[in-house]
Write an enzyme that holds these catalytic residues in place. Structure first.
Site, PDB file in Angstrom:
ATOM      1  CG  HIS A   1      -1.919   1.215   1.139  1.00 54.13           C
ATOM      2  ND1 HIS A   1      -3.113   1.106   0.442  1.00 54.13           N
ATOM      3  CD2 HIS A   1      -1.784   2.220   1.915  1.00 54.13           C
ATOM      4  CE1 HIS A   1      -3.628   2.153   0.585  1.00 54.13           C
ATOM      5  NE2 HIS A   1      -2.985   3.059   1.326  1.00 54.13           N
TER       6      HIS A   1
ATOM      7  CG  ASP B   1      -5.956  -0.053   2.347  1.00 47.66           C
ATOM      8  OD1 ASP B   1      -5.951  -1.190   1.816  1.00 47.66           O
ATOM      9  OD2 ASP B   1      -6.504   1.171   1.743  1.00 47.66           O
TER      10      ASP B   1
ATOM     11  CD1 TRP C   1      34.617  29.617   0.813  1.00 45.80           C
ATOM     12  CD2 TRP C   1      36.076  31.344   0.618  1.00 45.80           C
ATOM     13  NE1 TRP C   1      35.708  29.585   1.792  1.00 45.80           N
ATOM     14  CE2 TRP C   1      36.500  30.811   1.923  1.00 45.80           C
ATOM     15  CE3 TRP C   1      36.598  32.461   0.218  1.00 45.80           C
ATOM     16  CZ2 TRP C   1      37.427  31.459   2.590  1.00 45.80           C
ATOM     17  CZ3 TRP C   1      37.581  33.064   1.197  1.00 45.80           C
ATOM     18  CH2 TRP C   1      38.180  32.669   2.183  1.00 45.80           C
TER      19      TRP C   1
ATOM     20  CE  LYS D   1      29.864  22.146  -1.725  1.00 45.58           C
ATOM     21  NZ  LYS D   1      29.510  23.473  -1.413  1.00 45.58           N
TER      22      LYS D   1
ATOM     23  N   GLY E   1      40.122  23.039  -1.847  1.00 48.94           N
ATOM     24  CA  GLY E   1      39.486  23.797  -0.545  1.00 48.94           C
ATOM     25  C   GLY E   1      40.683  23.529   0.329  1.00 48.94           C
TER      26      GLY E   1
ATOM     27  CB  CYS F   1      45.178  28.195  -3.004  1.00 45.02           C
ATOM     28  SG  CYS F   1      45.254  28.309  -4.798  1.00 45.02           S
TER      29      CYS F   1
ATOM     30  CB  SER G   1      46.415  34.178   7.532  1.00 45.36           C
ATOM     31  OG  SER G   1      46.766  34.672   6.297  1.00 45.36           O
TER      32      SER G   1
END
Length: 922
Positions: free
Chosen positions: A117, A153, A583, A607, A660, A727, A825
């Site tokens: 069901h 049911d 980012w 992503k 990242g 980076c 940093s």
């Protein structure tokens, strides 16, 4: 291991009572599991077509009974009951049954009867359970397998499964994604539990029980005095059967394909709808209707009383389409499709132009069959189930198919709801939804989040936040595009042509892209235009040129005597690639990874960073306009912990490319390690190829014999370029003692000349940090440096103005043990340590005493010294008398905890290829 691999020891004699493809699949799986199907009881043939369950059983030689009914005048038909009892079943299995089965049959077998069901009982008892799940706006859907009793049911529960309901899910969505595949598995599991004596009987609670009647066309009319969400739920709850309808122009018009619309009221032509207090709007994207709360619903398709279905956007021009003149190739295709229709509609003597697919006896299962048969003959013709409902007559279907074959509908298919802003002397149009399988859609669960302008803290847009279900959809789309779509069959030069076209479109939109990049990431506009966007365009052009130059090799082998053997290698794409980007350079990092990935022939799910999704979504729009096939490129904004993690673990993802932080990279590797362990126990996931570009603490060594002014200028660029969110930024400067004080003085003088301000201002040198949390982290970083005894020469504070601005900062007297000497940093913080005059090997040891190894640099006029240092520095890139000079043709990547694998250059291609060796004897 014993419990994991233990098979059920007992097998049962089963009677299957029901119909449909669902029943057929349950039948096949139960037989495969080793159970004996002693009889199949299904419905009579309809229009000469046997039910799929009957077809499968007849093919296997299983006894098949096709009873039109089991009862007459409220009593069991004894001949039917006797035929049933003759098979000697131990358990009745009812996967999907529309007939009323007498209790004499239900209770007859040793183990009774179990029924599937499609709701979480006791909620939504009745035959329209899935419809009511959506109509009532339930957040959870699911199914129950229960023991049949004499109620409706109400029998005891054997097992239940549930799933989330997406904001725009239809009955078909829930059925195809969860109720069908998981229901089949659960039916088999339930039978196995019964066979093994472990099946529970849990009484249904009465609390929360509901019963709703069967939804039919006559009671599916839309009631307009409701909020938009209720209108949407009513429409999607009746999509496709029986269909929610309203009276327009004196006839009943059925609405299909609704979604909530959370934008300003679009431009459109008014359409009067009976009972609605406000006219609808026919817009370029469909029909917009209004709830009594003023909110909107978008309806994609409309169906008239004669069965004709049209895109709602074409309501006022539905009869204006001119019939196409077919080429000889298209005429052949039309006859091939006619033959396919004839094979399905065997009860129809001749397939004429006026033949209606559904009125001739076809059902939804035949839609799938027809499209699959067409796909086998014409792989370039990509048709969807909805296309059949939109053109049910043969002539209309051929016209639609030819238009798709010619590609005439591609531009119309791209529907985008923009957030538009007037900025930088232009109108910037920004998509904000997930991009999956060539379409911009809301997240499956409807969730969104705000992306913030770091220059003033204001909200730019509310962006869809992808869910786990969206990841699954995107990966499935990418897999289909790779394995069965046009992309997988495309030759390399055509692939390159698409990439060149995309690069051209990016260049045409470079000012808009740079503006979006600036407001979303805080990049100074002039830098965004030259580097963020400019290098992205160069990257796509560079890798477009590689598409038809990927080659294997021929290899001499020892077994080649008497020279009748040939061994050669092929470079092949890997498959579905998951790409996760940071980012700091949103568009450029996308380009660095996705261009190589696409050039190699892969498909991707990307992503973007949660805080900077907008240029990635604009890129998705441009890729569609460039002609990339559906499913090749998919973009999922949202949480890294949710979306990124699920991508890294997804069994259909064959490669993960990540840029990242080092901690996140380590988490991916942990997932990879656990996947290896998990694979040892099951086949639920896979091993993946992984490349990681992680953090850095890049040393820059400045000797006294350098050109000092150049070293100052380049040293500042090495630290403050892109606000230090770089980076390869020089995380630590080693300055020779004799020039140390003068170097520091000159740096401070130059900092004082820098203009901090609006990144869209062409004269600005230094923009805001990317987001508030990062600014706070940088301020804490500076506080730590002061506490540990480093000398703060300049800066270290937030700029007193709206937004997330930080002063360019200089520390001196930094000792090797200090936190700021060891940790990155990722901001505008210059960390300076002096070294003794002439101590080359000593400064080298200090420079290499870091777990990172992304980049490094040296300034000296002594080329021998420079080359010696370049050999000894443990970093993937060494700059001599320059810095930040990356190029699309030069490989980029780090050593140690800065990751492994390369972006850019020919080496990047190998990250997205696999090598196959082939030996031929001739």
């Amino acid at each position: 291991f014993n419990s994991f691999y233990q098979a059920y020891q007992h097998k049962l004699k089963l009677a299957l009572i029901g119909q449909s493809i669902f029943g057929q699949e349950v039948y096949n799986k139960l037989r495969k599991e080793g159970h004996k199907i002693v009889g199949v009881f299904t419905v009579p043939d309809k229009n000469g077509q046997a039910d799929p369950l009957a077809l499968a059983a007849e093919k296997d030689g299983t006894p098949v009974f096709k009873f039109p009914r089991w009862r007459a005048k409220g009593k069991p038909i004894q001949e039917v009951v006797a035929a049933y009892k003759s098979v000697g079943a131990e358990l009745n299995v009812l996967p999907f049954c529309t007939q009323f089965i007498p209790m004499d049959v239900i209770d007859c077998p040793k183990h009774g009867s179990i029924i599937y069901h499609p709701s979480i009982l006791p909620r939504h008892r009745g035959a329209s359970a899935i419809n009511w799940t959506l109509i009532q706006g339930d957040k959870k859907a699911g199914f129950t397998i229960f023991w049949a009793d004499d109620g409706l049911d109400t029998g005891p529960i054997l097992l239940q499964r549930e799933c989330d309901v997406g904001q725009n899910d239809t009955v078909d969505d829930l059925y195809n994604r969860f109720l069908f595949p998981e229901g089949i598995k659960a039916m088999v599991e339930a039978v196995d539990l019964i066979a093994d004596g472990k099946a529970p009987r849990i009484p249904q609670p009465e609390e929360g029980a509901t019963y709703e009647g069967i939804q039919k066309k006559e009671n599916a009319e839309i009631s307009w005095d409701q909020p938009a969400a209720a209108l949407h739920n009513w429409i999607r709850g009746h999509d496709k059967v029986p269909g929610a309808w309203a009276t327009i122009g004196g006839q009943a018009v059925t609405f299909y394909g609704s979604s909530l619309l959370d934008v300003s009221v679009p431009a459109g032509q008014e359409l009067a709808i009976k009972g609605a207090s406000r006219p609808g709007l026919i817009t370029k994207n469909g029909l917009v209707i209004f709830g009594n709360d003023g909110k909107m619903v978008l309806v994609r398709n409309l169906q008239f009383e004669d069965g004709k279905m049209i895109p709602a956007s074409k309501y006022f021009s539905a009869d204006e389409t001119t019939a196409l003149e077919l080429t000889e190739e298209e005429k052949k295709m039309a006859e091939d499709i006619r033959a396919i229709w004839k094979g399905i509609l065997s009860n129809v003597a001749v397939i004429e132009d006026s033949t209606d697919f559904f009125k001739s006896g076809a059902s939804s299962m035949h839609v799938v069959r027809m499209l699959e048969e067409i796909k086998q003959k014409y792989s370039g013709l990509q048709l969807q189930n909805e296309d059949v409902y939109m053109a049910t007559k043969f002539a209309d279907f051929i016209q639609m198919a030819v238009r798709k074959f010619r590609g005439e509908d591609k531009e119309e298919e791209l529907v985008i709801d923009y957030v538009s802003k007037n900025l930088n002397n232009m109108t910037v149009n920004m998509p904000y939804q997930c991009f999956i399988n060539g379409q911009f859609i809301n997240a499956d669960d409807g969730k969104t989040y705000d992306t913030i302008n770091p220059a003033d803290g204001s909200v730019i847009a509310s962006v869809s936040s992808a869910s786990l279900a969206d990841v699954d959809k995107a990966v499935a789309a990418a897999k289909e595009a790779f394995e069965n779509g046009e992309w997988g069959k495309m030759n390399a030069r055509e692939r390159g042509r698409l990439m060149y076209r995309l690069a051209d479109l990016m260049e045409e939109h470079q000012e808009e892209l740079a503006t979006i990049e600036s407001i979303d990431s805080g990049a100074v506009y002039t830098l965004a235009l030259k580097t963020h966007v400019g290098m992205s365009v160069q990257t796509f052009r560079y890798f477009a040129g590689w598409c038809d130059k990927i080659q294997g090799a021929t290899i001499p082998i020892n077994q080649a005597r008497p020279n009748h053997n040939l061994t050669f290698t092929k470079k092949e794409p890997i498959g579905v690639c998951a790409i996760v980007i940071p980012w700091n350079y949103p568009l450029m990092m996308l380009a660095w990874k996705s261009a190589a990935c696409l050039a190699a022939g892969n498909t991707l799910v990307l992503k973007p960073a949660q805080v900077t999704p907008l240029t990635s979504l604009k890129f998705a729009e441009l890729s569609a306009r460039a002609g990339f096939p559906k499913g090749v490129i998919n973009i999922l904004p949202g949480s890294g912990g949710l979306v990124g993690q699920h991508l890294s673990e997804h069994p259909d993802v064959r490669k993960v490319g990540f840029t990242g932080s080092t901690p996140t990279g380590k988490q991916i590797m942990k997932s990879w390690f656990y996947i290896i362990i998990y694979i040892f126990y099951s086949a639920a996931t896979n091993l993946k190829k992984v490349s990681l570009e992680l953090g850095g603490k890049s040393p820059l060594i400045i000797f006294s014999d350098c050109e000092l002014d150049r070293a100052v200028k380049m040293g500042m660029g090495a630290v403050y370029f892109n606000k230090g969110e770089n980076c390869i930024a020089a995380g630590r400067l080693f300055v020779e003692e004799s020039i140390h004080d003068e170097f520091v003085r000159k740096v401070v003088e130059e900092i004082k000349k820098m203009k901090i301000g609006d990144p869209l201002d062409r004269s600005t040198d230094h923009g805001p940090q990317n987001h508030k949390a990062h600014l706070e982290k940088l301020l804490q970083y500076c506080e730590t440096g002061v506490k540990e005894g480093a000398t703060l020469v300049y800066g270290g504070r937030q700029v007193r103005r709206p937004g997330f601005f930080m002063e360019p900062t200089v520390f001196t007297d930094v000792e090797d043990h200090m936190y700021i000497a060891q940790e990155e940093s990722f901001g505008p913080v210059m960390v300076i340590s002096k070294f003794k005059n002439g101590d080359v090997d000593g400064v080298l040891r200090r420079a290499n005493t870091t777990e990172y190894g992304l980049a490094s640099g040296v300034f000296t006029k002594d080329i021998s010294k420079a080359l010696y240092i370049s050999e000894k520095l443990e970093a993937g890139t060494v700059f001599i008398n320059t810095y930040n000079k990356t190029d699309v043709a030069a490989p980029f990547g780090g050593f140690k905890q800065s990751g492994f694998g390369k972006d850019l250059g020919e080496e990047a291609l190998h990250e997205y290829l696999r090598t196959k060796a082939i030996t031929v004897e001739y």
